[in-house]
Design an enzyme around this catalytic site. Structure first.
Site, short mmCIF file in Angstrom:
data_model
loop_
_atom_site.label_atom_id
_atom_site.label_comp_id
_atom_site.label_asym_id
_atom_site.label_seq_id
_atom_site.Cartn_x
_atom_site.Cartn_y
_atom_site.Cartn_z
N ASN A 213 0.85 -1.19 0.00
CA ASN A 213 0.00 0.00 0.00
C ASN A 213 0.89 1.24 0.00
O ASN A 213 2.11 1.13 0.20
CB ASN A 213 -0.96 -0.04 1.20
N ASP A 282 -3.23 -6.39 4.80
CA ASP A 282 -4.14 -7.30 5.50
C ASP A 282 -4.03 -8.74 5.01
O ASP A 282 -4.34 -9.68 5.73
CB ASP A 282 -5.59 -6.82 5.33
N LYS A 292 12.19 -15.48 -9.39
CA LYS A 292 11.28 -14.55 -10.09
C LYS A 292 10.47 -15.32 -11.13
O LYS A 292 11.03 -16.08 -11.94
CB LYS A 292 12.10 -13.46 -10.77
N PRO A 308 -1.51 -12.16 10.34
CA PRO A 308 -1.95 -12.06 11.74
C PRO A 308 -2.26 -10.62 12.14
O PRO A 308 -1.63 -9.68 11.64
CB PRO A 308 -0.74 -12.58 12.53
N ASP A 309 -3.23 -10.44 13.01
CA ASP A 309 -3.55 -9.11 13.53
C ASP A 309 -2.59 -8.83 14.69
O ASP A 309 -2.70 -9.41 15.77
CB ASP A 309 -5.01 -9.05 14.01
N PHE A 327 -4.16 3.03 14.81
CA PHE A 327 -4.63 4.04 13.85
C PHE A 327 -5.71 3.38 13.00
O PHE A 327 -5.59 2.20 12.66
CB PHE A 327 -3.48 4.49 12.93
N LYS A 341 -12.84 -0.99 15.82
CA LYS A 341 -11.47 -1.51 15.92
C LYS A 341 -10.92 -1.37 17.34
O LYS A 341 -10.22 -2.25 17.84
CB LYS A 341 -10.56 -0.80 14.92
N LYS A 345 -9.91 -4.89 18.98
CA LYS A 345 -8.48 -5.13 19.23
C LYS A 345 -8.11 -4.84 20.67
O LYS A 345 -6.93 -4.85 21.02
CB LYS A 345 -7.65 -4.28 18.26
N1 CTP Z 1 -3.14 -3.71 12.38
C1 CTP Z 1 -2.44 -4.74 12.97
N2 CTP Z 1 -2.31 -5.94 12.32
C2 CTP Z 1 -2.90 -6.14 11.12
C3 CTP Z 1 -3.64 -5.09 10.54
C4 CTP Z 1 -3.74 -3.89 11.19
O1 CTP Z 1 -1.90 -4.57 14.07
N3 CTP Z 1 -2.76 -7.28 10.53
C5 CTP Z 1 -3.23 -2.43 13.11
C6 CTP Z 1 -2.87 -1.22 12.26
O2 CTP Z 1 -1.48 -0.92 12.36
C7 CTP Z 1 -3.72 -0.13 12.88
C8 CTP Z 1 -4.96 -0.87 13.36
O3 CTP Z 1 -4.58 -2.26 13.45
O4 CTP Z 1 -3.12 0.45 14.00
C9 CTP Z 1 -6.12 -0.74 12.42
O5 CTP Z 1 -5.72 -1.12 11.13
P1 CTP Z 1 -6.70 -1.07 9.89
O6 CTP Z 1 -5.96 -1.53 8.67
O7 CTP Z 1 -7.39 0.23 9.86
O8 CTP Z 1 -7.77 -2.14 10.34
P2 CTP Z 1 -7.96 -3.63 10.05
O9 CTP Z 1 -7.98 -4.35 11.34
O10 CTP Z 1 -6.94 -4.11 9.07
O11 CTP Z 1 -9.42 -3.64 9.42
P3 CTP Z 1 -9.96 -3.19 7.96
O12 CTP Z 1 -8.83 -3.40 6.99
O13 CTP Z 1 -11.10 -4.11 7.75
O14 CTP Z 1 -10.40 -1.75 8.03
#
Ligand code: CTP
Length: 413
Positions: A213, A282, A292, A308-309, A327, A341, A345
């Site tokens: 991104n 994500d 390659k 992983p989140d 964020f 969120k 989280k």
């Molecule tokens: N984040 C994280 N791990 C991930 C994705 C996101 O720790 N795999 C953290 C980001 O750094 C940010 C927060 O979670 O601080 C919210 O991220 P965001 O991308 O807005 O949310 P998502 O949980 O990915 O949900 P969505 O993409 O559905 O909006």
């Protein structure tokens, strides 16, 4: 950062880096700061008071003014006037004078006649900087809290040597000036260790192609600077960036979300705050080719799996004194998804920021946000510099009450 009308006194001593300070003075004046400049005799050998008077739109003072029969002594006037004194470049000689409380010219008298925070930006040849006596003077002043440092950097020096001694860049000094004006020199994060994530992650499916991104990491950089300038110990975990991490922090470069997760999880037990400003990809491709892939072998569809989140995982082992801040970069409505969120989280706070507004979001110099916490507080920060937003977020997080006994109202689970 709005520094309109803020009173900044710049002391210039005799080093070649003095020419770079002209640029700094010009930038400060253009930003609306009230800048006054004083030059030592050494500085006058490199640049003229006329240059600085023109750039600052004010009289530039020299030692000749010090001895004028003025109604009030000039060093007292200037010392009382300044909200912040910056000495750049700082020579070994003036460093030694400051370390020993000597006052034999306008600048050193002004230092002793003032009580404001002082930012020092030493610049000298590597052997001079590394002399034990110079290092002792440096250390001696570090025990005095009014002195803040923009330490010299490594690079090619005017003497054609490569080593440490080059003055910190005007851009870095400017950021520190802005921080010190914001915090008034307070080291209110001095006992805190912050773990900050920045920039994007890249999820490769072969060595040259990836899902990613456009995040540039500027928000994470601003957070690292703000925290560092307020005395925190900072560890910055960052994806690919086009800027240099600030001196004085621990920077750990990663590429993928899995690598970011591994570093964040291992660092987490020893830190006080986590601020996840990274735009974590994500999803990642299910399959990876170490070679390659030729164009003709590229798949027409990519099988994806979730990464992983990271924040979600950290929240499981969170200690009561720790703060977890996320964020939520959103388009359209920003608050409802950010609140979701925050809850999902198990965060202490989240910064909801719109990425579909002019001048904010990925890569921009400015940002705007609504800070939310799980007590239901909301603080709206209009469009400001990312450094300003970073300071405002540090203020907000500091005022979050301890988790013990705090209302879990927003945590439905
Ligand atoms: N984040 C994280 N791990 C991930 C994705 C996101 O720790 N795999 C953290 C980001 O750094 C940010 C927060 O979670 O601080 C919210 O991220 P965001 O991308 O807005 O949310 P998502 O949980 O990915 O949900 P969505 O993409 O559905 O909006």
């Amino acid at each position: 950062m709005n520094i309109q009308g803020r009173r900044v006194l710049i002391g210039i001593t005799g080093g070649i880096a003095a020419y770079k300070v002209c640029d700094l003075v010009s930038t400060l004046a253009k930003l609306g700061a009230n800048v006054r400049v004083l030059l030592t005799r050494g500085a006058e050998a490199f640049i003229t008071p006329l240059t600085l008077a023109t750039l600052s739109r004010q009289t530039a003072f020299t030692d000749a003014d010090f001895w004028q029969p003025l109604p009030r002594p000039l060093h007292i006037e200037l010392g009382e006037w300044a909200e912040l004194l910056v000495i750049a470049p700082l020579t070994a000689n003036t460093l030694a004078k400051l370390a020993h409380g000597l006052a034999d010219n306008l600048l050193t008298n002004t230092v002793l006649a003032s009580t404001c925070p002082i930012l020092l930006a030493p610049a000298m040849n590597t052997d001079m900087w590394e002399q034990p006596v110079v290092q002792q003077n440096h250390q001696r002043l570090q025990t005095q809290l009014r002195y803040h440092w923009a330490d010299p950097e490594a690079g090619i020096l005017a003497c054609d040597r490569v080593g440490t001694g080059r003055m910190a860049t005007p851009t870095k000094i400017l950021a520190q000036i802005q921080s010190l004006l914001y915090s008034q020199g307070q080291r209110d994060l001095a006992n805190k260790h912050l773990l900050i994530s920045a920039a994007s992650t890249r999820e490769h499916f072969d060595p040259v192609r990836f899902i990613g991104n456009p995040a540039t990491g500027k928000m994470g950089l601003a957070l690292a600077q703000a925290a560092l300038h307020r005395g925190a110990n900072v560890t910055l975990v960052h994806g690919p960036i086009s800027w240099e991490p600030p001196q004085g922090i621990t920077a750990i470069a990663i590429t993928s979300a899995a690598q970011m997760r591994q570093v964040m999880v291992s660092q987490f037990p020893t830190v006080d705050w986590v601020i996840m400003a990274a735009a974590v990809a994500d999803v990642k491709p299910r399959h990876y080719s170490p070679e390659k892939l030729p164009k003709r072998s590229l798949p027409s569809t990519l099988e994806l799996e979730l990464v992983p989140d990271i924040l979600g995982e950290l929240s499981i082992n969170k200690q009561p004194h720790q703060r977890l801040v996320g964020f939520a970069a959103q388009t359209g409505e920003i608050i409802p998804p950010a609140l979701a969120k925050l809850q999902q989280k198990h965060l202490d706070a989240i910064a909801a920021n719109p990425i579909d507004q002019p001048d904010s979001g990925f890569g921009s110099e400015q940002n705007q946000a609504v800070f939310l916490d799980r007590q239901g507080r909301q603080t709206t920060i209009p469009l400001v510099s990312k450094l300003h937003l970073a300071h405002a977020l540090c203020d907000f997080v500091q005022t979050i009450p301890d988790a013990v006994g705090a209302s879990p109202a927003l945590w439905g689970n």
